[in-house]
Write a protein that holds these residues in place. Structure first.
Motif, PDB file in Angstrom:
ATOM      1  N   PRO A  75       0.829  -1.213   0.000  1.00 10.74           N
ATOM      2  CA  PRO A  75       0.000   0.000   0.000  1.00 10.74           C
ATOM      3  C   PRO A  75       0.859   1.255   0.000  1.00 10.74           C
ATOM      4  N   CYS A  76       0.259   2.368  -0.303  1.00  9.90           N
ATOM      5  CA  CYS A  76       0.981   3.642  -0.391  1.00  9.90           C
ATOM      6  C   CYS A  76       1.731   3.935   0.908  1.00  9.90           C
ATOM      7  N   GLN A  77       2.995   4.312   0.773  1.00  7.22           N
ATOM      8  CA  GLN A  77       3.869   4.575   1.921  1.00  7.22           C
ATOM      9  C   GLN A  77       4.194   6.070   2.058  1.00  7.22           C
ATOM     10  N   ARG A  78       3.328   6.917   1.580  1.00  8.85           N
ATOM     11  CA  ARG A  78       3.592   8.355   1.567  1.00  8.85           C
ATOM     12  C   ARG A  78       3.887   8.912   2.952  1.00  8.85           C
ATOM     13  N   ALA A  79       3.250   8.357   3.981  1.00  7.32           N
ATOM     14  CA  ALA A  79       3.420   8.891   5.339  1.00  7.32           C
ATOM     15  C   ALA A  79       4.849   8.766   5.835  1.00  7.32           C
ATOM     16  N   LEU A  80       5.645   7.915   5.200  1.00  3.45           N
ATOM     17  CA  LEU A  80       7.028   7.737   5.624  1.00  3.45           C
ATOM     18  C   LEU A  80       7.962   8.792   5.046  1.00  3.45           C
ATOM     19  N   PHE A  81       7.427   9.664   4.181  1.00  8.60           N
ATOM     20  CA  PHE A  81       8.240  10.656   3.478  1.00  8.60           C
ATOM     21  C   PHE A  81       7.651  12.053   3.666  1.00  8.60           C
ATOM     22  N   ASP A  82       8.491  13.052   3.489  1.00  4.98           N
ATOM     23  CA  ASP A  82       8.069  14.443   3.629  1.00  4.98           C
ATOM     24  C   ASP A  82       7.613  14.980   2.273  1.00  4.98           C
ATOM     25  N   ILE A  83       6.486  14.459   1.782  1.00  4.72           N
ATOM     26  CA  ILE A  83       5.952  14.855   0.481  1.00  4.72           C
ATOM     27  C   ILE A  83       4.581  15.483   0.690  1.00  4.72           C
ATOM     28  N   TYR A  88       5.204  13.675  -6.990  1.00  5.13           N
ATOM     29  CA  TYR A  88       6.609  13.443  -7.337  1.00  5.13           C
ATOM     30  C   TYR A  88       6.738  12.053  -7.943  1.00  5.13           C
ATOM     31  N   LEU A  89       6.954  12.006  -9.251  1.00  2.00           N
ATOM     32  CA  LEU A  89       7.048  10.754 -10.000  1.00  2.00           C
ATOM     33  C   LEU A  89       8.379  10.707 -10.749  1.00  2.00           C
ATOM     34  N   ASN A  90       9.462  10.966 -10.021  1.00  2.00           N
ATOM     35  CA  ASN A  90      10.761  11.192 -10.650  1.00  2.00           C
ATOM     36  C   ASN A  90      11.882  10.481  -9.900  1.00  2.00           C
ATOM     37  N   THR A  91      11.627   9.242  -9.476  1.00  2.00           N
ATOM     38  CA  THR A  91      12.637   8.498  -8.732  1.00  2.00           C
ATOM     39  C   THR A  91      13.904   8.293  -9.546  1.00  2.00           C
ATOM     40  N   ALA A  92      13.793   8.161 -10.863  1.00  3.27           N
ATOM     41  CA  ALA A  92      14.961   7.955 -11.707  1.00  3.27           C
ATOM     42  C   ALA A  92      15.906   9.146 -11.676  1.00  3.27           C
ATOM     43  N   TYR A 112       6.015  16.409 -11.030  1.00  5.83           N
ATOM     44  CA  TYR A 112       7.453  16.386 -11.299  1.00  5.83           C
ATOM     45  C   TYR A 112       7.863  15.098 -12.004  1.00  5.83           C
ATOM     46  N   LEU A 113       8.413  15.287 -13.219  1.00  6.41           N
ATOM     47  CA  LEU A 113       8.939  14.207 -14.046  1.00  6.41           C
ATOM     48  C   LEU A 113      10.303  14.661 -14.558  1.00  6.41           C
ATOM     49  N   SER A 114      10.875  13.882 -15.486  1.00  2.30           N
ATOM     50  CA  SER A 114      12.087  14.329 -16.164  1.00  2.30           C
ATOM     51  C   SER A 114      12.030  13.886 -17.616  1.00  2.30           C
ATOM     52  N   LEU A 150       9.887  11.268 -22.237  1.00  2.74           N
ATOM     53  CA  LEU A 150       9.409  11.637 -20.908  1.00  2.74           C
ATOM     54  C   LEU A 150       9.576  10.438 -19.982  1.00  2.74           C
ATOM     55  N   ARG A 151      10.218  10.644 -18.829  1.00  5.80           N
ATOM     56  CA  ARG A 151      10.375   9.558 -17.854  1.00  5.80           C
ATOM     57  C   ARG A 151       9.356   9.725 -16.731  1.00  5.80           C
ATOM     58  N   VAL A 152       8.581   8.683 -16.500  1.00  5.73           N
ATOM     59  CA  VAL A 152       7.603   8.656 -15.412  1.00  5.73           C
ATOM     60  C   VAL A 152       8.019   7.506 -14.498  1.00  5.73           C
ATOM     61  N   THR A 153       8.567   7.847 -13.331  1.00  2.00           N
ATOM     62  CA  THR A 153       9.126   6.803 -12.463  1.00  2.00           C
ATOM     63  C   THR A 153       8.597   6.972 -11.035  1.00  2.00           C
ATOM     64  N   PRO A 154       7.394   6.474 -10.779  1.00  6.96           N
ATOM     65  CA  PRO A 154       6.800   6.567  -9.446  1.00  6.96           C
ATOM     66  C   PRO A 154       7.443   5.579  -8.478  1.00  6.96           C
TER      67      PRO A 154
END
Length: 379
Positions: free
Chosen positions: A5-13, A19-23, A347-349, A355-359
């Motif tokens: 499941p979504c782990q957003r609470a573990l990060f300051d987002i 933010y879909l730019n892990t790459a 946010y992508l790159s 176009l890179r989409v890296t969630p």
């Protein structure tokens, strides 16, 4: 395997940021930031630092990384960057006139420049394989690895298009031709299952600030057992036998610690950053890489269909890394598309015209909806 499941609470987002730019670069988790803070404060009180502090954290980090890639911890060295790891490999693999270094066209520069320099020094040739857009890149690589090939220098996933290489198949081909296998796994380690027991790289490096979710200037270099007597980039004191005896360091020795530790970067203890890296690796271990891969694959596959409906041309699922979505832009797409998306806090790159989409696990359906809506309004 199971969907995480979504782990957003573990990060300051913030909720209004998609933010879909892990790459490009991952955020640090709250736990990693707290660990870095604690680590930095150790240096603020150096009288509390003990000899084990120079050894315990590096050994914990190498063991955690080894667990993620199914390797032995003794084969893992600490590196500050992927380029450090690749340079270590390039200096330890013989090249000669008439021999080739096979790599991918548009490969990340850190995995190209060292081989170009070594080719000039030795009379060898760098041969770049052009992976057919949207097609399986492995077949083209396997064809290029022949009796002339001294080194296959490759990623698992190409940083521009997400094109995936079957590294187990490449290893088998290298065994047939006698070529070495040197990998940059910065865009895959931690996000997709990587089994060194099957791949058996001669050298494999990974910077930690992307899919390993670690701090900048941290990373790893794996060295195969038969390569561990090679020459390191640095002749540091801490990688030598009996270095824990600080009082006896002037009793110089030519013997190294066993395994790949001779390849460790200088000042590897890095009291500020290593605790954050360890926190990140512990979280990845708790989630499980197979579960991460399955979750990200489902997310990327769903997004691929949605953005294709907008006129983009995503790399087919079977030809790309499961976590890595890249898509060609339609004719007439605004040149400042990334800036327009960023103005909407999406946010992508863009790399190589795609176009890179890296969630990652901090993303949810709301982020995906915002991406699709933003693209629809700007294209």
């Amino acid at each position: 395997m199971s969907i995480i499941p979504c782990q957003r609470a573990l990060f300051d987002i913030p909720r209004d940021v998609a933010y879909l730019n892990t790459a490009y670069m991952s955020p640090l988790s709250h736990a990693a930031v707290a660990a870095i803070d604690r680590g930095a404060r150790m240096k603020a009180r150096p009288w509390d630092l003990t000899i084990p502090d120079f050894y315990d954290a590096p050994d914990r980090a190498r063991a955690l990384f080894a667990g993620l890639v199914n390797a032995d911890a003794a084969g893992v060295a600490l590196a500050p960057s992927a380029s450090y790891g690749i340079e270590s490999a390039a200096r330890n693999i013989p090249l000669a006139p008439g021999r080739r270094v096979v790599l991918l066209k548009d490969q990340f520069p850190s995995h190209v420049y060292p081989w170009r320099r070594r080719a000039v020094e030795t009379g060898a040739e760098v041969f770049a394989v052009a992976a057919p857009p949207g097609e399986d890149a492995t077949a083209a690589v396997l064809t290029a690895i022949d009796e002339r090939c001294a080194v296959a220098a490759l990623p698992n996933v190409l940083w521009t298009t997400g094109a995936r290489i079957d590294l187990a198949a490449v290893r088998r081909r290298c065994d047939e031709t006698g070529a070495a296998l040197v990998l940059d796994l910065t865009q895959s380690a931690g996000a997709m299952v990587t089994d060194f027991a099957a791949i058996r790289p001669d050298f494999a490096t990974a910077a930690a600030y992307k899919w390993l979710l670690g701090p900048y200037a941290t990373g790893f270099l794996y060295v195969a057992p038969e390569r561990r007597d090679g020459a390191p980039l640095e002749e540091g004191w801490i990688t030598r036998k009996d270095s824990r005896n600080f009082a006896g360091l002037v009793e110089y020795t030519d013997e190294y610690e066993p395994g790949a530790l001779r390849f460790d970067m200088g000042e590897r203890a890095n009291f500020a950053l290593l605790p954050g890296l360890i926190a990140a690796l512990e979280q990845l271990t708790a989630w499980g890489v197979a579960n991460i891969e399955e979750t990200l694959a489902a997310r990327a596959a769903g997004l691929s269909k949605r953005i294709a409906a907008l006129g983009l041309s995503p790399t087919p699922d079977v030809a790309r890394g499961p976590h890595y979505l890249s898509a060609g832009l339609p004719v007439g797409a605004p040149k400042d598309l990334l800036a327009r998306l960023a103005a909407k806090q999406v946010y992508l790159s863009e790399r190589g015209g795609a176009l890179r989409v890296t969630p990652h696990l901090w993303n949810d359906e709301e982020d995906c909806d915002r991406l699709v809506e933003a693209l629809a309004s700007e294209l």
